[in-house]
Design a protein around this motif. Structure first.
Motif, PDB file in Angstrom:
ATOM      1  N   ARG A  31       0.960  -1.298   0.114  1.00 25.12           N
ATOM      2  CA  ARG A  31       0.048   0.018  -0.005  1.00 25.12           C
ATOM      3  C   ARG A  31       0.867   1.375  -0.077  1.00 25.12           C
ATOM      4  NH1 ARG A  31      -3.385  -3.197   3.262  1.00 25.12           N
ATOM      5  NH2 ARG A  31      -2.507  -2.368   4.985  1.00 25.12           N
ATOM      6  N   GLY A  32       1.862   1.159   0.765  1.00 25.13           N
ATOM      7  CA  GLY A  32       2.983   2.445   0.792  1.00 25.13           C
ATOM      8  C   GLY A  32       3.346   2.493  -0.445  1.00 25.13           C
ATOM      9  N   ALA A  33       3.796   1.544  -1.269  1.00 25.91           N
ATOM     10  CA  ALA A  33       4.688   1.583  -2.603  1.00 25.91           C
ATOM     11  C   ALA A  33       3.573   2.160  -3.553  1.00 25.91           C
ATOM     12  CB  ALA A  33       4.874   0.419  -3.160  1.00 25.91           C
ATOM     13  N   ALA A  34       2.041   1.703  -3.509  1.00 28.20           N
ATOM     14  CA  ALA A  34       1.195   2.234  -4.305  1.00 28.20           C
ATOM     15  C   ALA A  34       0.744   3.563  -4.232  1.00 28.20           C
ATOM     16  CB  ALA A  34      -0.264   1.488  -4.066  1.00 28.20           C
ATOM     17  N   GLU A  35       0.773   4.191  -2.982  1.00 30.68           N
ATOM     18  CA  GLU A  35       0.655   5.490  -2.685  1.00 30.68           C
ATOM     19  C   GLU A  35       2.107   6.455  -3.117  1.00 30.68           C
ATOM     20  OE1 GLU A  35      -0.892   9.213  -1.539  1.00 30.68           O
ATOM     21  OE2 GLU A  35      -1.641   7.193  -1.847  1.00 30.68           O
ATOM     22  N   SER A  36       3.098   5.664  -3.026  1.00 31.99           N
ATOM     23  CA  SER A  36       4.328   6.572  -3.577  1.00 31.99           C
ATOM     24  C   SER A  36       4.163   6.681  -5.111  1.00 31.99           C
ATOM     25  CB  SER A  36       5.612   5.797  -3.129  1.00 31.99           C
ATOM     26  OG  SER A  36       5.747   5.618  -1.566  1.00 31.99           O
ATOM     27  N   GLY A  37       3.605   5.638  -5.743  1.00 33.79           N
ATOM     28  CA  GLY A  37       3.290   5.849  -7.221  1.00 33.79           C
ATOM     29  C   GLY A  37       2.532   6.736  -7.543  1.00 33.79           C
ATOM     30  N   ARG A  38       1.469   7.010  -6.821  1.00 35.35           N
ATOM     31  CA  ARG A  38       0.267   7.904  -7.077  1.00 35.35           C
ATOM     32  C   ARG A  38       1.154   9.272  -6.715  1.00 35.35           C
ATOM     33  NH1 ARG A  38      -3.071   3.963  -5.098  1.00 35.35           N
ATOM     34  NH2 ARG A  38      -2.866   4.309  -2.898  1.00 35.35           N
ATOM     35  N   VAL A  39       1.889   9.460  -5.710  1.00 29.41           N
ATOM     36  CA  VAL A  39       2.549  10.859  -5.610  1.00 29.41           C
ATOM     37  C   VAL A  39       3.470  11.016  -6.619  1.00 29.41           C
ATOM     38  CG1 VAL A  39       4.079  11.821  -3.901  1.00 29.41           C
ATOM     39  CG2 VAL A  39       2.351  10.695  -2.908  1.00 29.41           C
ATOM     40  N   ALA A  40       4.352  10.080  -6.924  1.00 29.94           N
ATOM     41  CA  ALA A  40       5.173  10.268  -8.096  1.00 29.94           C
ATOM     42  C   ALA A  40       4.414  10.771  -9.555  1.00 29.94           C
ATOM     43  CB  ALA A  40       6.119   9.087  -8.504  1.00 29.94           C
ATOM     44  N   GLY A  41       3.135  10.133  -9.778  1.00 35.25           N
ATOM     45  CA  GLY A  41       2.301  10.295 -10.903  1.00 35.25           C
ATOM     46  C   GLY A  41       1.810  11.886 -11.006  1.00 35.25           C
ATOM     47  N   ALA A  42       1.405  12.350  -9.645  1.00 36.53           N
ATOM     48  CA  ALA A  42       0.713  13.642  -9.186  1.00 36.53           C
ATOM     49  C   ALA A  42       1.887  14.578  -9.715  1.00 36.53           C
ATOM     50  CB  ALA A  42       0.232  13.746  -7.816  1.00 36.53           C
ATOM     51  N   LEU A  43       3.208  14.326  -9.057  1.00 33.65           N
ATOM     52  CA  LEU A  43       4.429  15.114  -9.173  1.00 33.65           C
ATOM     53  C   LEU A  43       4.610  15.585 -10.994  1.00 33.65           C
ATOM     54  CD1 LEU A  43       6.632  17.041  -8.238  1.00 33.65           C
ATOM     55  CD2 LEU A  43       8.275  14.694  -8.327  1.00 33.65           C
ATOM     56  N   ALA A  44       4.516  14.449 -11.544  1.00 30.76           N
ATOM     57  CA  ALA A  44       4.678  14.627 -13.012  1.00 30.76           C
ATOM     58  C   ALA A  44       3.675  15.088 -13.684  1.00 30.76           C
ATOM     59  CB  ALA A  44       5.166  13.202 -13.828  1.00 30.76           C
ATOM     60  N   THR A  45       2.457  14.953 -13.355  1.00 30.34           N
ATOM     61  CA  THR A  45       1.492  15.426 -14.274  1.00 30.34           C
ATOM     62  C   THR A  45       1.327  17.076 -13.697  1.00 30.34           C
ATOM     63  OG1 THR A  45       0.033  13.324 -13.894  1.00 30.34           O
ATOM     64  CG2 THR A  45      -1.088  15.405 -14.222  1.00 30.34           C
ATOM     65  N   GLY A  46       1.653  17.156 -12.436  1.00 31.13           N
ATOM     66  CA  GLY A  46       1.409  18.699 -12.357  1.00 31.13           C
ATOM     67  C   GLY A  46       2.398  19.630 -12.841  1.00 31.13           C
ATOM     68  N   TRP A  47       3.622  19.079 -13.083  1.00 28.98           N
ATOM     69  CA  TRP A  47       4.697  19.955 -13.870  1.00 28.98           C
ATOM     70  C   TRP A  47       4.365  19.802 -15.180  1.00 28.98           C
ATOM     71  CZ3 TRP A  47       8.567  23.263 -12.156  1.00 28.98           C
ATOM     72  CH2 TRP A  47       8.839  23.225 -11.071  1.00 28.98           C
ATOM     73  N   ALA A  48       3.707  18.777 -15.875  1.00 29.81           N
ATOM     74  CA  ALA A  48       3.679  18.674 -17.141  1.00 29.81           C
ATOM     75  C   ALA A  48       2.236  19.539 -17.556  1.00 29.81           C
ATOM     76  CB  ALA A  48       3.435  17.487 -17.824  1.00 29.81           C
ATOM     77  N   SER A  49       1.453  19.558 -16.607  1.00 29.52           N
ATOM     78  CA  SER A  49       0.242  20.386 -17.095  1.00 29.52           C
ATOM     79  C   SER A  49       0.616  21.877 -16.840  1.00 29.52           C
ATOM     80  CB  SER A  49      -1.030  20.099 -15.877  1.00 29.52           C
ATOM     81  OG  SER A  49      -1.975  20.862 -16.014  1.00 29.52           O
ATOM     82  N   ALA A  50       1.542  22.231 -15.748  1.00 27.92           N
ATOM     83  CA  ALA A  50       1.860  23.650 -15.616  1.00 27.92           C
ATOM     84  C   ALA A  50       2.507  24.279 -17.075  1.00 27.92           C
ATOM     85  CB  ALA A  50       2.576  23.843 -14.525  1.00 27.92           C
ATOM     86  N   ALA A  51       3.360  23.258 -17.604  1.00 24.34           N
ATOM     87  CA  ALA A  51       4.019  23.633 -18.874  1.00 24.34           C
ATOM     88  C   ALA A  51       3.433  23.883 -20.044  1.00 24.34           C
ATOM     89  CB  ALA A  51       5.096  22.598 -18.858  1.00 24.34           C
ATOM     90  N   SER A  52       2.256  23.053 -19.947  1.00 24.32           N
ATOM     91  CA  SER A  52       1.362  23.375 -21.228  1.00 24.32           C
ATOM     92  C   SER A  52       0.524  24.534 -21.476  1.00 24.32           C
ATOM     93  CB  SER A  52       0.337  22.055 -21.154  1.00 24.32           C
ATOM     94  OG  SER A  52      -0.848  22.447 -20.291  1.00 24.32           O
ATOM     95  N   ARG A  53       0.917  25.516 -20.360  1.00 30.87           N
ATOM     96  CA  ARG A  53      -0.009  26.609 -20.530  1.00 30.87           C
ATOM     97  C   ARG A  53       0.898  27.777 -19.920  1.00 30.87           C
ATOM     98  NH1 ARG A  53      -5.873  28.022 -17.576  1.00 30.87           N
ATOM     99  NH2 ARG A  53      -6.647  29.794 -18.731  1.00 30.87           N
ATOM    100  N   ALA A  54       1.112  28.904 -20.922  1.00 26.69           N
ATOM    101  CA  ALA A  54       1.982  29.892 -20.514  1.00 26.69           C
ATOM    102  C   ALA A  54       1.232  31.038 -20.167  1.00 26.69           C
ATOM    103  CB  ALA A  54       2.960  29.992 -21.696  1.00 26.69           C
ATOM    104  N   VAL A  55       2.004  31.990 -19.370  1.00 28.89           N
ATOM    105  CA  VAL A  55       1.432  33.238 -19.032  1.00 28.89           C
ATOM    106  C   VAL A  55       1.549  34.191 -20.205  1.00 28.89           C
ATOM    107  CG1 VAL A  55       1.548  32.944 -16.535  1.00 28.89           C
ATOM    108  CG2 VAL A  55       3.604  33.908 -17.746  1.00 28.89           C
ATOM    109  N   PRO A  56       0.839  35.199 -20.144  1.00 26.65           N
ATOM    110  CA  PRO A  56      -0.433  35.767 -19.595  1.00 26.65           C
ATOM    111  C   PRO A  56      -1.368  34.635 -19.720  1.00 26.65           C
ATOM    112  CG  PRO A  56      -0.004  37.181 -21.483  1.00 26.65           C
ATOM    113  CD  PRO A  56       0.998  35.986 -21.529  1.00 26.65           C
ATOM    114  N   VAL A  57      -2.253  34.983 -18.658  1.00 27.61           N
ATOM    115  CA  VAL A  57      -3.664  34.130 -18.679  1.00 27.61           C
ATOM    116  C   VAL A  57      -4.677  35.233 -18.064  1.00 27.61           C
ATOM    117  CG1 VAL A  57      -2.793  31.877 -18.063  1.00 27.61           C
ATOM    118  CG2 VAL A  57      -3.485  33.296 -16.459  1.00 27.61           C
TER     119      VAL A  57
END
Length: 509
Positions: free
Chosen positions: A400-426
């Motif tokens: 369960r700990g490994a699964a949660e760590s995987g979800r954390v890693a996924g959230a980290l990667a997804t967050g940075w990728a999503s932010a990079a897809s949209r530039a300011v100004p907004v």
């Protein structure tokens, strides 16, 4: 987003802060864990100081549903699935000790409460196996639960196809409890400092708590902060932060007399309110549920509206009075972490991982922390303290700990990728909304609240997660380890200690 229980906050604001003052024990956190520990230690004649960045019961305690139960939904069955009966029994015994302490305190302090029957129930036939599993685990652990035959099921407007019941459980107003604990602490000569944010804790050269206003010195430090505010032991990775939602209603006519929580989704928690266990003149029913990991939701407001829709389906004349949410932390095997912090030389202690059952787990943790601080011989401590402190990690816990760590890693990667897809100004966000975009390779968070548009660094100051907008509470939430920040970047809770960097706005961004 104001909890029903906070209609008339009357807890003392505390005393002036004196940097460098010395105490026997300094406790960080004026919630239920911190206050019960403080009162227990003060009763032993110790000089105790409690500090909190907000006020008394500012966060989780003040947003509790006020259900004090040993049945606890599916918790016992989930623990038993991968652990031995003695460990489940120790968990129940710990919660029973916590419940007994809290109810005895409430009676002595004049805090009213109501004894009710608690139910873990199935909304559909698919949930019946889970109900039976909870019953068997509870009986093995020494609880007098009973499976209700179809003819014995309580009459409720909402569907119940099966249930396990436990009598003599309690509903209580958590704010009244916190206020009464505060009064006893101050009457015993203890110290309370509200509005003082802890920024760290150290065991050498002498135990102390660092704050934004200066240090406090002590023989012992207790971190009663939901999740530890220091990273020793990596407990931020051994628990996951969860948010869940509550709505209170004024309901004409009758409401169910017992308390209920479903085993099948979507989760529904139902709790009646009376003048004996809350502001019954304001609301008669609290409905909760729809929990999710912090920062990982398709819409917090939608989760609340779903509770409102469900309630009005079965209580057609229900009138909403308050809505709120709470954050709690769940260990990977559902057993709280309580005790000495690694590399703290036995001077820094903490408690975390109550999995939303803090009304009994918090005083149980306080009993253990108090025994350790005052030096009670191990042979004189209740057996449940030893059993829980020597629990073994099993493969399922690791998985369960490994699964949660995987979800954390996924959230980290997804967050940075999503932010990079949209530039300011907004475009300027609409009122009550926020967006994350990219400025020169760095995620920036822009929100509009109360007519004011602000820009802050969108990267959590703890472990670098890209923050997600919480549209119900207008906060920036971290999907990694559950830190939360106000629109202006001020840290609210979680393992992060520093505020977000405030950024200038230019043009449309």
């Amino acid at each position: 987003m104001m909890p029903l229980w906070k209609l008339e906050p009357t807890a003392p604001l505390g005393s002036p802060f004196e940097p460098g003052s010395r105490h026997d024990v300094v406790i960080v956190g004026a919630g239920l864990t911190g206050l019960t520990t403080a009162v227990m230690l003060a009763r032993k004649g110790m000089d105790v100081a409690v500090i909190d960045a907000g006020g008394v019961a500012e966060l989780t305690t003040g947003a509790n549903t006020g259900k004090l139960s040993l049945l606890q939904g599916q918790t016992l069955a989930k623990i038993r699935r991968n652990h031995t009966t003695p460990l489940v029994r120790a968990y129940v015994d710990a919660n029973r000790a916590g419940m007994q302490w809290l109810t005895a305190f409430a009676e002595a302090a004049g805090v009213p409460h109501t004894v009710r029957t608690d139910h873990t129930y199935a909304q559909s036939p698919s949930g019946l196996d889970a109900v039976r599993a909870q019953h068997f685990a509870a009986r093995e652990a020494g609880l007098a639960t009973r499976i209700l035959a179809p003819a014995d099921l309580p009459t409720t407007p909402f569907p119940i196809v099966g249930a396990v019941a436990l009598e003599d459980q309690v509903t209580i107003d958590p704010m009244l409890v916190a206020q009464a604990l505060t009064r006893e602490l101050l009457d015993a000569g203890g110290t309370l400092h509200t509005g003082i944010r802890a920024t760290g804790a150290h065991a050498v050269p002498e135990p102390r708590v660092e704050t934004a206003d200066g240090p406090l010195l002590a023989q012992h430090v207790v971190l009663a902060t939901g999740t530890p505010i220091i990273d020793r032991g990596l407990y931020f990775a051994k628990v996951r932060g969860l948010r869940s939602y509550c709505v209170s209603f004024r309901v004409p006519g009758n409401v169910p007399e017992g308390t209920f929580i479903s085993v099948d989704g979507p989760t529904r928690s139902v709790r009646p309110v009376s003048t004996e266990d809350g502001p019954g003149a304001t609301a008669q029913l609290v409905v909760g549920g729809n929990g999710h990991p912090v920062g990982r939701s398709d819409g917090e407001t939608a989760a609340i509206e779903d509770l409102v829709t469900w309630t009005r389906q079965y209580f057609p004349d229900a009138e909403e009075t308050h809505r709120w949410s709470a954050q709690d932390y769940e260990s990977h095997n559902l057993i709280p972490f309580v005790g000495a912090m690694p590399r703290g030389f036995g001077r820094i202690r903490f408690a975390t991982g109550y999995a939303k059952w803090g009304l009994s787990n918090a005083p149980a943790a306080a009993l253990r922390l108090t025994a350790e601080i005052i030096g009670t011989d191990r042979h004189d401590r209740p057996s449940w303290m030893t059993a829980i402190s020597t629990r073994l990690t099993v493969p399922a816990d690791i998985a369960r700990g490994a699964a949660e760590s995987g979800r954390v890693a996924g959230a980290l990667a997804t967050g940075w990728a999503s932010a990079a897809s949209r530039a300011v100004p907004v475009p300027r966000p609409a009122e009550g909304t926020g967006t994350v975009a990219n400025r020169a390779g760095r995620p920036v968070a822009v929100s509009t609240v109360g007519g004011v548009t602000r820009a802050v660094d969108a990267v959590c100051t703890h472990m670098g997660g890209v923050l997600d907008w919480n549209d119900a509470e207008c906060t920036w939430d971290c999907p990694l380890h559950a830190s939360r920040f106000a629109p202006d970047g001020t840290r609210i809770e979680g393992p992060a200690l520093r505020d977000l960097r405030r950024l200038p706005r230019s043009g449309r961004d």
